[in-house]
Every structure is written in structure tokens, then in C-alpha cells.
Design a protein around this motif. Structure first.
Motif, PDB file in Angstrom:
ATOM      1  N   ASP A 142      14.566  12.139  13.708  1.00  0.00           N
ATOM      2  CA  ASP A 142      13.213  11.814  13.243  1.00  0.00           C
ATOM      3  C   ASP A 142      13.295  10.788  12.115  1.00  0.00           C
ATOM      4  OD1 ASP A 142      10.478  11.834  13.006  1.00  0.00           O
ATOM      5  OD2 ASP A 142      10.351  13.775  12.009  1.00  0.00           O
ATOM      6  N   LYS A 143      12.115  10.321  11.719  1.00  0.00           N
ATOM      7  CA  LYS A 143      11.998   9.344  10.639  1.00  0.00           C
ATOM      8  C   LYS A 143      10.927   9.850   9.683  1.00  0.00           C
ATOM      9  CE  LYS A 143       8.750   6.757  10.557  1.00  0.00           C
ATOM     10  NZ  LYS A 143       7.543   6.281   9.889  1.00  0.00           N
ATOM     11  N   HIS A 144      11.108   9.613   8.402  1.00  0.00           N
ATOM     12  CA  HIS A 144      10.035   9.911   7.447  1.00  0.00           C
ATOM     13  C   HIS A 144       9.786   8.680   6.585  1.00  0.00           C
ATOM     14  CE1 HIS A 144       7.445  12.025   4.664  1.00  0.00           C
ATOM     15  NE2 HIS A 144       8.059  11.343   3.704  1.00  0.00           N
ATOM     16  N   SER A 145       8.521   8.368   6.357  1.00  0.00           N
ATOM     17  CA  SER A 145       8.205   7.248   5.477  1.00  0.00           C
ATOM     18  C   SER A 145       7.455   7.772   4.262  1.00  0.00           C
ATOM     19  CB  SER A 145       7.348   6.234   6.215  1.00  0.00           C
ATOM     20  OG  SER A 145       6.763   5.353   5.284  1.00  0.00           O
ATOM     21  N   THR A 146       7.736   7.179   3.096  1.00  0.00           N
ATOM     22  CA  THR A 146       6.987   7.588   1.911  1.00  0.00           C
ATOM     23  C   THR A 146       5.583   6.966   1.913  1.00  0.00           C
ATOM     24  OG1 THR A 146       8.053   5.829   0.643  1.00  0.00           O
ATOM     25  CG2 THR A 146       9.028   8.017   0.485  1.00  0.00           C
ATOM     26  N   GLY A 147       5.271   6.142   2.905  1.00  0.00           N
ATOM     27  CA  GLY A 147       3.886   5.732   3.145  1.00  0.00           C
ATOM     28  C   GLY A 147       3.474   4.427   2.511  1.00  0.00           C
ATOM     29  N   GLY A 148       2.628   3.719   3.223  1.00  0.00           N
ATOM     30  CA  GLY A 148       2.143   2.439   2.700  1.00  0.00           C
ATOM     31  C   GLY A 148       0.910   2.005   3.476  1.00  0.00           C
ATOM     32  N   ILE A 149       0.390   0.841   3.133  1.00  0.00           N
ATOM     33  CA  ILE A 149      -0.848   0.348   3.740  1.00  0.00           C
ATOM     34  C   ILE A 149      -0.516  -0.307   5.080  1.00  0.00           C
ATOM     35  CG2 ILE A 149      -2.939  -1.027   3.312  1.00  0.00           C
ATOM     36  CD1 ILE A 149      -2.158   1.041   1.045  1.00  0.00           C
ATOM     37  N   GLY A 150      -1.216   0.138   6.121  1.00  0.00           N
ATOM     38  CA  GLY A 150      -0.975  -0.429   7.464  1.00  0.00           C
ATOM     39  C   GLY A 150       0.313   0.082   8.091  1.00  0.00           C
TER      40      GLY A 150
END
Ligand code: URA
Length: 465
Positions: free
Chosen positions: A108-116
Motif C-alpha cells: 500500500d501507499k500512504h500520503s501525508t496529503g496535499g492539494i489535488g
């Protein structure tokens, strides 16, 4: 057409498929003694951490004592070992997804998040087409960053609330299932995250590490790739903070016998050319059809390739990138997306006809006042504009408007004539359009001079392997 017989998984058709929580002995000392130790900068033992989290989960330790411990951790930090025990204790506060029936490498992948940031919508199907099983438990948007679940829910019928057993059935059939966190997964984090939000204890590296890793490791995966973003539109504004968080999460994951790497990526401008929900689904489908914007594809392919390398499905990043590209070119990744949408109860017609998603009542250009070269598109300002249009939420319990957002965003380095659109604004009557326009007015910087060619700069700062 699907790659095997399909149709959505009927709700609760199979018994739960999960591993029950460990039974942890209660704390043998009063909770305030643990708080006192951390307040005085001492190192907590494994038993103290496990006992405290178990007591908080079952309600025998109240919010005010957990809040005091969270503040002591925020102020005095934790050693690497303490962070690993905290992560494990939070992971085992609930059930673990039993993925033992899955036969392919689980990643799996996790992102700390961003716009778009719509990477998950594109990466999951590509990874599945390249031979991985992807049990992805995702979140909703909060504040200026969007959430993967909100985007999928723009597709009519798509269920994000599958049970663990339903999720496993979907993965067995198509290799990828993207769902929301169930009540039984890492309940300690659900309680603690809400508490941190109102006690000013969110920005703490050990607490963030444990919060993110406990949920991902409860998915029963072998490998995890982290996308740790830094910059104006990210949670971590500075590179050093992003590096610290990335290295903590990688080490904690490895100490728990998982293969983990982290890709540190820039988030100063929106990723891709859209921000919102339905507009991002449409852009994700374009990516899977081979027509994705360069920046979004760079990040998506780098992360997917890292998953293939960690899972030993490819023996080098170059070979992995070639496999990902082949999965797009052959249509196999698009087919995985179609099948996953169908199995989740969503309308697969969305792939060829985005109008099956509800459209906003007005779609108007936001025009440039003067001609010039675009020198900057501020991700944070775009995020705030999209939030007031109604695509995001300021409180966890709010709903979102799936139809609103921005599309066809210009990119730094491009030239626009006066009156040409800098983006299209999708709005509904409830959107705070004037305020959104104020934000968009602040987001775009134009100059008479052509900028140095920063458009070609890579978004990937470094990879921790
Ligand atoms: N995301 C999480 O899931 N937890 C945090 O603490 C921060 C971001």
C-alpha cells in the motif's frame, strides 16, 4: 468490460475476516504516574505504553488523562523504541485485517496529503495491474487537503464502507480495494486523533508516526510506500520536518518487520490540473487512459514503482517504471479501475462518460486580468478557494459537495493572454463564490518575463530506502 465476472459485493455476504485485538494486561500503576514520567522527560516502558493505550481504548482511562499524556509527549518527545511500542499498541487496539487468503504481494501507499492529490485513484489500479494486492484504507478530507474517500464517493453508487470480508473479496477479484476505516480498525487512533485535534497536540512527530503507521500496518500488508509531502500546500512546511517524519515512519515500519520506504515530494503547487472531487475522478481516469499531466504522473509512477521494487515484483526502479507504463499503455490499469468501481457498487460508465457524476450548476472561467507567464500557482490558496466552494470540510462531521472545485488549472511556466482562463471554477448556489474568487486571485502570479524553466524541475526531493 471487466477482467473477470463482476458485479458489486452484496453487503455483509460473508462473515468478518479479521484478527481480534490482543488482550493487554491493565496498567499496574495509576495512569498519572505514567503522565508524570513523561512530563519529567523519562522514557516509558513497553508495559506502561501498552497498558495506557489499552485503558484509553476501553474507557477506563479518561480523555483528560490521555490529553495530558499527549501534551507531555508533544513537549518532550519519545525515543524511537517508545514510538514503536505506541504504534504497535494502537494498531492492536482493534482488529487487524486478515489478508492471509491473498496470494500476491500485499502493498500500500500512504500520503501525508496535499492539494489535488489524487494519486491513490491512479496508483491502486496500476499496482494491481502489475501484480500486487492493494488493501487500501483511506481517509476523508479535512481542511484544505482533500480525501480519497470523498473523491470515490463522487462516483454514483461507489461504497466506501465495505466490511473487511467484502474488501478481501474485492481484492481477490481485482487486486485492489479502496475503502474507509472501519470502526474496528485502530479504534485508539480514532479516539486519540479527535482528542489531539482539540488539545493542540497534532504536530508531534511520535504522535503522527504512531497515528499513520498503526492504521496502515493494521491492513495486513508486507510493504508500504510513504509519500511525505513538504511545502506550502503540505502539512509539513519545511524539508527537515518532512525528513524527520519520513525517517521515523520508515524505522517504525521496519522494526515491525515490514518493508517500508518513503518518497519525499514537493507540494507548493496543486498536483495535476484539478482540485475537488468529481473533477479529480475525471483527471484520474485521464491518467489511466495515458493522458495525465506530467507532474501528477511523475509522483504517481515513482510511488507505484517503489511499491513494485519493495514487493520484489521488479528488480530496479527503472524496470518498475516500465511495468507501470506498460500497464497504462495496454489498458490493463484502466480495466482494474473499472472492475474495482463495479465491485464497490459504483457506476463503471463513469470511465467513458464523466457526466454520470453530478455536475456543478455553473462552470465558469476564472480569467487572467493581464497577459503574462504564470510564475506560481499557490497550492494553499487554491486549497482554500476549493474549500469555500464546498468541496472540503472544516469539521470532521460536515458533508462535502462532490460537484464543485477547479479544473484546467494553468501550470507555472505557461503563457496566458489577458482574458484567458487560469482555471475553470465549478460552483453551486451554496458555494461562497466571492470568497473563492478572492483566494484564486491570490493563487496565481504572472510576470512579463518568462520564468527560468522550473516547470521541468522534479517534484521528488529524495527517497529514503
Ligand atoms: N494523519 C493521521 O492519520 N494522523 C496524524 O496524526 C496526522 C495526519
Amino acid at each position: 468490460m471487466s477482467d473477470s465476472s463482476s458485479g458489486s459485493v452484496p453487503p455483509h455476504s460473508v462473515p468478518p475476516l479479521s484478527i481480534p485485538p490482543l488482550s493487554i494486561p491493565p496498567l499496574s500503576i495509576p495512569p498519572q504516574w505514567v503522565i508524570e514520567k513523561k512530563r519529567d522527560k523519562e522514557v516509558l516502558s513497553e508495559e506502561e505504553i501498552r497498558g495506557f493505550i489499552a485503558g484509553y481504548t476501553d474507557g477506563s482511562i479518561p480523555d483528560y488523562q490521555m490529553a495530558a499524556l499527549a501534551m507531555a509527549i508533544y513537549l518532550n518527545g519519545m525515543t524511537f523504541e517508545e514510538t514503536a511500542f505506541l504504534t504497535d499498541a494502537m494498531m492492536r487496539s482493534g482488529e487487524l485485517l486478515d489478508t492471509s487468503s491473498l496470494t500476491r504481494p500485499k502493498a500500500d501507499k500512504h500520503s501525508t496529503g496535499g492539494i489535488g492529490d489524487k494519486v491513490s485513484l491512479v496508483l491502486g489500479p496500476i499496482a494491481a495491474a502489475c501484480g500486487l494486492d492493494v488493501p487500501m484504507i483511506s481517509g476523508r478530507g479535512l481542511g484544505i487537503t482533500g480525501g480519497t474517500l470523498d473523491k470515490f464517493e463522487a462516483i454514483p453508487g461507489y461504497r466506501t464502507d465495505l466490511s473487511e470480508a467484502e474488501m478481501i473479496k474485492v481484492i481477490q477479484a481485482c487486486g485492489c480495494s479502496i475503502v474507509g476505516q472501519t470502526r474496528s480498525l485502530a479504534p485508539a487512533d480514532k479516539k486519540l486523533y479527535g482528542l489531539r485535534d482539540v488539545t493542540a497536540t497534532v504536530p508531534s512527530i511520535p504522535l503522527i508516526t504512531a497515528s499513520i503507521m498503526c492504521k496502515k500496518l493494521a491492513e495486513g500488508i508486507d510493504s508500504l510506500v510513504l509519500d511525505v509531502k513538504w511545502g506550502r500546500g503540505a502539512f509539513m512546511k519545511e524539508l527537515d520536518q518532512a525528513r524527520d517524519l519520513a525517517s521515523n515512519m520508515v524505522q517504525v515500519g521496519r522494526s515491525m518487520d515490514k518493508k517500508v520506504s518513503a518518497v519525499i515530494t514537493r507540494m507548493d503547487q496543486p498536483l495535476g490540473r484539478s482540485a475537488g472531487n468529481a473533477v479529480e475522478v475525471q483527471e484520474s481516469i485521464d491518467c489511466l487512459k495515458g493522458n495525465g499531466p506530467e507532474d501528477l504522473m511523475e509522483v504517481t509512477l515513482a510511488l507505484t514503482a517503489e511499491m513494485l521494487v519493495l514487493s520484489e515484483v521488479a528488480d530496479s526502479p527503472e524496470a518498475a517504471l516500465a511495468q507501470c507504463q506498460a500497464a497504462i499503455d495496454s489498458g490493463a490499469a484502466l480495466e482494474k479501475f473499472r472492475h474495482m468501481v463495479e465491485l464497490h457498487g459504483g457506476n463503471p460508465a463513469v470511465i467513458d462518460d464523466p457526466t454520470v457524476m453530478t455536475a456543478a450548476q455553473s462552470i465558469e472561467p476564472f480569467a487572467a486580468r493581464n497577459a503574462g507567464y504564470v510564475t506560481d500557482v499557490d497550492a494553499e490558496a487554491i486549497g482554500r478557494g476549493v474549500l469555500v466552494l464546498g468541496a472540503g470540510r472544516t469539521r470532521a462531521e460536515d458533508g462535502v459537495d462532490h460537484a464543485v472545485g477547479v479544473s484546467q488549472l494553468v501550470k507555472a511556466g505557461e503563457f496566458v493572454e489577458a482574458g484567458q482562463p487560469l482555471c475553470l471554477v465549478h460552483a453551486n448556489p451554496a458555494s461562497q463564490l466571492e470568497e473563492a474568487h478572492d483566494w484564486f486571485g491570490k493563487a496565481f502570479s504572472l510576470s512579463d518575463e518568462a520564468p527560468e524553466s522550473n516547470a521541468s524541475l522534479s517534484l521528488i526531493t529524495e527517497t529514503l530506502r
